[in-house]
Each structure stands twice: as C-alpha cells, then as structure tokens.
Design a protein around this motif. Structure first.
Motif, mmCIF file in Angstrom:
data_model
loop_
_atom_site.group_PDB
_atom_site.id
_atom_site.type_symbol
_atom_site.label_atom_id
_atom_site.label_comp_id
_atom_site.label_asym_id
_atom_site.label_seq_id
_atom_site.Cartn_x
_atom_site.Cartn_y
_atom_site.Cartn_z
ATOM 1 N N LEU A 12 0.485 -1.108 0.153
ATOM 2 C CA LEU A 12 0.144 -0.075 0.579
ATOM 3 C C LEU A 12 0.692 1.401 0.164
ATOM 4 O O LEU A 12 0.538 2.240 -0.782
ATOM 5 C CB LEU A 12 -1.181 -0.130 1.370
ATOM 6 C CG LEU A 12 -2.011 1.206 1.317
ATOM 7 C CD1 LEU A 12 -2.616 1.030 -0.016
ATOM 8 C CD2 LEU A 12 -3.078 1.248 2.286
ATOM 9 N N PHE A 15 1.755 2.202 -3.430
ATOM 10 C CA PHE A 15 1.073 2.572 -3.869
ATOM 11 C C PHE A 15 0.485 4.141 -4.311
ATOM 12 O O PHE A 15 0.467 4.780 -4.419
ATOM 13 C CB PHE A 15 -0.424 1.643 -3.965
ATOM 14 C CG PHE A 15 -0.331 0.208 -4.395
ATOM 15 C CD1 PHE A 15 0.919 -0.040 -5.463
ATOM 16 C CD2 PHE A 15 -1.526 -0.707 -3.623
ATOM 17 C CE1 PHE A 15 0.101 -1.432 -5.540
ATOM 18 C CE2 PHE A 15 -1.650 -2.008 -4.111
ATOM 19 C CZ PHE A 15 -0.471 -2.304 -5.531
ATOM 20 N N ASN A 69 -4.933 0.380 -6.301
ATOM 21 C CA ASN A 69 -5.179 1.138 -5.744
ATOM 22 C C ASN A 69 -5.906 2.085 -5.530
ATOM 23 O O ASN A 69 -6.301 3.510 -6.427
ATOM 24 C CB ASN A 69 -3.682 2.161 -5.832
ATOM 25 C CG ASN A 69 -4.044 2.993 -4.837
ATOM 26 O OD1 ASN A 69 -4.287 3.634 -3.752
ATOM 27 N ND2 ASN A 69 -2.772 4.437 -4.574
#
Length: 96
Positions: A12, A15, A69
């Motif tokens: 994450l 992203f 994302n």
C-alpha cells in the motif's frame, strides 16, 4: 498475521507514495526496467499490477496479480486475500 500486515502495508505504501520507501529494514525496493522485470518474473518473482480493477480487466501482464489502489479499503482487501507470496519473495509492482 503480522507478516501479512507488514506486506500489505508495504504494498500500500508503494501505491500511495509512489516511491521506494519502506519502514521495514528487511524489505528492499529497487526500480528496474521492464526487461529486468520480465527476466525476474521468468525466474519466479511475483508480478503485482497496481492498476484499478477496471483497467486490469482491460489489459494486464500475463500472470500478474491485481492489487489495485482504488482507495483506503484496499488494505482491508489485501489483509483478507490469500496471497501466494510472502515478504521474503521477490515482488515486482507495476502500474500504468
């Protein structure tokens, strides 16, 4: 669960930030060319597509796993997924 959360947070982070920064000292991130990525994928690296699901459905690299994302709920999706790789595997993340 902790390893899965660390991996999910790492992915994450890539992203959201779009950079190669990781707070975890045991995870290395390098920028590579498409040719190098292809060679690594052929040698058992995992390929992660970070494009939105709609774009992934239209076109993606053969064998890529989609971890989009699309917003803050993605971390929840990643945590419940049965991912085929661990933080010790080589993971190549790409987007458009």
């Amino acid at each position: 669960m902790r390893k899965k959360l660390t991996l999910a947070m790492f992915i994450l982070n890539i992203f959201i930030v779009g950079s190669a920064y990781s707070e975890s000292e045991d995870i290395k991130v390098n920028y590579i060319t498409p040719v190098v990525a292809s060679n690594k994928f052929k040698k058992n690296a995992w390929l992660v597509d970070a494009m939105p699901e709609v774009d992934y459905a239209k076109s993606h690299a053969v064998g890529a796993i989609n971890l989009p994302n699309d917003g803050p709920d993605d971390i929840k999706k990643i945590l419940v997924m049965d991912l085929p790789f661990t933080k010790n595997d080589e993971i190549i993340v790409y987007c458009n």
